[in-house]
Design a protein around this motif. Sequence first.
Motif, mmCIF file in Angstrom:
data_model
loop_
_atom_site.group_PDB
_atom_site.id
_atom_site.type_symbol
_atom_site.label_atom_id
_atom_site.label_comp_id
_atom_site.label_asym_id
_atom_site.label_seq_id
_atom_site.Cartn_x
_atom_site.Cartn_y
_atom_site.Cartn_z
ATOM 1 N N GLU A 73 56.935 -34.874 -18.306
ATOM 2 C CA GLU A 73 56.254 -35.463 -17.162
ATOM 3 C C GLU A 73 56.435 -36.976 -17.134
ATOM 4 O O GLU A 73 55.926 -37.645 -16.263
ATOM 5 C CB GLU A 73 54.758 -35.127 -17.204
ATOM 6 C CG GLU A 73 54.472 -33.659 -16.933
ATOM 7 C CD GLU A 73 52.994 -33.348 -16.966
ATOM 8 O OE1 GLU A 73 52.255 -34.078 -17.656
ATOM 9 O OE2 GLU A 73 52.577 -32.392 -16.311
ATOM 10 N N LYS A 98 51.059 -28.855 -4.253
ATOM 11 C CA LYS A 98 49.704 -28.638 -4.767
ATOM 12 C C LYS A 98 49.666 -28.711 -6.286
ATOM 13 O O LYS A 98 48.691 -29.182 -6.884
ATOM 14 C CB LYS A 98 49.173 -27.287 -4.290
ATOM 15 C CG LYS A 98 48.920 -27.238 -2.787
ATOM 16 C CD LYS A 98 48.350 -25.886 -2.367
ATOM 17 C CE LYS A 98 48.088 -25.864 -0.869
ATOM 18 N NZ LYS A 98 47.553 -24.546 -0.410
ATOM 19 N N GLU A 99 50.751 -28.248 -6.927
ATOM 20 C CA GLU A 99 50.756 -28.232 -8.396
ATOM 21 C C GLU A 99 50.769 -29.641 -8.991
ATOM 22 O O GLU A 99 50.471 -29.818 -10.177
ATOM 23 C CB GLU A 99 51.944 -27.423 -8.926
ATOM 24 C CG GLU A 99 53.302 -27.823 -8.373
ATOM 25 C CD GLU A 99 53.726 -27.001 -7.173
ATOM 26 O OE1 GLU A 99 54.941 -26.774 -7.027
ATOM 27 O OE2 GLU A 99 52.847 -26.588 -6.386
ATOM 28 N N ASP A 100 51.104 -30.651 -8.184
ATOM 29 C CA ASP A 100 51.059 -32.025 -8.682
ATOM 30 C C ASP A 100 49.643 -32.425 -9.089
ATOM 31 O O ASP A 100 49.459 -33.316 -9.917
ATOM 32 C CB ASP A 100 51.578 -33.005 -7.624
ATOM 33 C CG ASP A 100 53.099 -33.043 -7.557
ATOM 34 O OD1 ASP A 100 53.734 -32.614 -8.537
ATOM 35 O OD2 ASP A 100 53.638 -33.501 -6.540
ATOM 36 N N LYS A 101 48.652 -31.752 -8.507
ATOM 37 C CA LYS A 101 47.263 -32.124 -8.808
ATOM 38 C C LYS A 101 46.905 -31.813 -10.264
ATOM 39 O O LYS A 101 46.056 -32.475 -10.855
ATOM 40 C CB LYS A 101 46.311 -31.435 -7.838
ATOM 41 C CG LYS A 101 46.468 -31.990 -6.424
ATOM 42 C CD LYS A 101 45.612 -31.261 -5.415
ATOM 43 C CE LYS A 101 45.858 -31.853 -4.017
ATOM 44 N NZ LYS A 101 45.128 -31.127 -2.972
ATOM 45 N N VAL A 102 47.545 -30.797 -10.818
ATOM 46 C CA VAL A 102 47.344 -30.512 -12.238
ATOM 47 C C VAL A 102 47.927 -31.649 -13.076
ATOM 48 O O VAL A 102 47.346 -32.064 -14.083
ATOM 49 C CB VAL A 102 47.994 -29.169 -12.630
ATOM 50 C CG1 VAL A 102 47.859 -28.908 -14.131
ATOM 51 C CG2 VAL A 102 47.362 -28.022 -11.835
ATOM 52 N N LYS A 103 49.078 -32.162 -12.631
ATOM 53 C CA LYS A 103 49.689 -33.313 -13.305
ATOM 54 C C LYS A 103 48.749 -34.510 -13.267
ATOM 55 O O LYS A 103 48.551 -35.189 -14.278
ATOM 56 C CB LYS A 103 51.009 -33.655 -12.621
ATOM 57 C CG LYS A 103 51.689 -34.918 -13.140
ATOM 58 C CD LYS A 103 52.958 -35.235 -12.357
ATOM 59 C CE LYS A 103 52.654 -35.610 -10.914
ATOM 60 N NZ LYS A 103 53.873 -35.953 -10.163
ATOM 61 N N LEU A 105 45.537 -34.445 -12.974
ATOM 62 C CA LEU A 105 44.400 -34.147 -13.851
ATOM 63 C C LEU A 105 44.762 -34.428 -15.305
ATOM 64 O O LEU A 105 43.957 -34.967 -16.078
ATOM 65 C CB LEU A 105 43.974 -32.683 -13.680
ATOM 66 C CG LEU A 105 42.678 -32.261 -14.376
ATOM 67 C CD1 LEU A 105 41.507 -33.088 -13.887
ATOM 68 C CD2 LEU A 105 42.411 -30.773 -14.129
ATOM 69 N N ASN A 106 46.003 -34.096 -15.687
ATOM 70 C CA ASN A 106 46.477 -34.406 -17.034
ATOM 71 C C ASN A 106 46.482 -35.915 -17.279
ATOM 72 O O ASN A 106 46.141 -36.387 -18.362
ATOM 73 C CB ASN A 106 47.888 -33.850 -17.254
ATOM 74 C CG ASN A 106 47.899 -32.348 -17.452
ATOM 75 O OD1 ASN A 106 46.895 -31.766 -17.856
ATOM 76 N ND2 ASN A 106 49.018 -31.710 -17.169
ATOM 77 N N TYR A 144 40.840 -31.262 -5.210
ATOM 78 C CA TYR A 144 41.290 -30.245 -6.158
ATOM 79 C C TYR A 144 40.031 -29.699 -6.833
ATOM 80 O O TYR A 144 39.402 -30.381 -7.645
ATOM 81 C CB TYR A 144 42.225 -30.841 -7.201
ATOM 82 C CG TYR A 144 42.747 -29.828 -8.203
ATOM 83 C CD1 TYR A 144 43.567 -28.779 -7.793
ATOM 84 C CD2 TYR A 144 42.422 -29.928 -9.556
ATOM 85 C CE1 TYR A 144 44.046 -27.849 -8.700
ATOM 86 C CE2 TYR A 144 42.911 -28.999 -10.470
ATOM 87 C CZ TYR A 144 43.722 -27.967 -10.037
ATOM 88 O OH TYR A 144 44.190 -27.048 -10.943
ATOM 89 N N ILE A 146 38.425 -26.478 -8.828
ATOM 90 C CA ILE A 146 38.580 -25.186 -9.517
ATOM 91 C C ILE A 146 37.269 -24.810 -10.227
ATOM 92 O O ILE A 146 37.257 -24.255 -11.317
ATOM 93 C CB ILE A 146 39.748 -25.224 -10.525
ATOM 94 C CG1 ILE A 146 39.642 -26.429 -11.478
ATOM 95 C CG2 ILE A 146 41.073 -25.256 -9.782
ATOM 96 C CD1 ILE A 146 40.714 -26.424 -12.570
#
Length: 323
Positions: A73, A98-103, A105-106, A144, A146
């Motif tokens: 990353e 959308k999956e960038d939001k997990v990045k 969050l990391n 985001y 969950i």
Amino acid sequence: MKKTKKRKKSSAATAANGAVHMNQGGIAYQNKDITSKLLAENFKGKTFRVYGLDIPEVKAVLPTNIPSVRANELRLDNLFELVDGTIALVDYESDYKKEDKVKYLNYLTGIANRYQQEKKVCPMLRMIVIYTGDIERRQVSDEYDIGAVRMTLEPAFLSELDSGGLFRHLKEKVERNEPLDDEELMGFIILPLSYRKKEEKEEKIRESVSLAAQIQDRSQQVFALAGILAFSDKLIDMETANKIRRMIEMTKVGWIIEQEKQEAIAKVEEALVKAEEEKQQAARESVIKMIRKNYPTEEIAFIVSSFSQDEIETVRREIAETE
């Protein structure tokens, strides 16, 4: 050997904060890249208002390495301490996933973990994403959620900039040799990214570089050139990038020479002022001596030409009052 996945984004991080990265023209940006230091030194005091973000101005540029973030990353684009004490993590994106939001969050948990390792209280964090002209607001969700975790982004959309109007405004000011303010400089460096089509971006890079070369203030010229190189890294070909680098180096050399010249002039002026003050003081002491020996005012004025008769009479009264 396992290959590292290439990060797909339009970013100033690699050039502005040092992650190693290769653009389409094969240009490597590393920690010691000239743009890294230049931008870090010049971001202080600037804001992101021109991008549509109402956040406090930058107080300091912070290191962006996050040990807990996976190697593939790389690292976030920019990390700023703002004047209100909050920390702003800034990423630049040319597409929305959308999956960038997990990045993101990391990134946030990585920063919080870094503060914990340093035994410091983690300040309030902001996650800012600046989208290039390819993305419109309607395409993006800034939430985001969950359940146990909820993250709110602060997005900015360069597609909403009046690109043509901004370029005309900058061109008029530069051609009038007027200095640019901080917001105009911040607009200058991202202007090419506010266009949608690749061809438009590339054309505006060339036009912006040409315009930046005409900026009279050397520090502003270097910042503009370094910013264009950093923020438009994926669009600049090798020839244009090298041209910008040469211009930066030439400007820096000229800037140093100009600074040294101004320092030399200031020292000469200071010495001249001091010499004049000493000369005037010596003349005053001569006037005082002659007054005490009862020389007439006209004669003193003839001998000490730098003192008028009125000034001599003033000195005479001062001596009379103190003796």
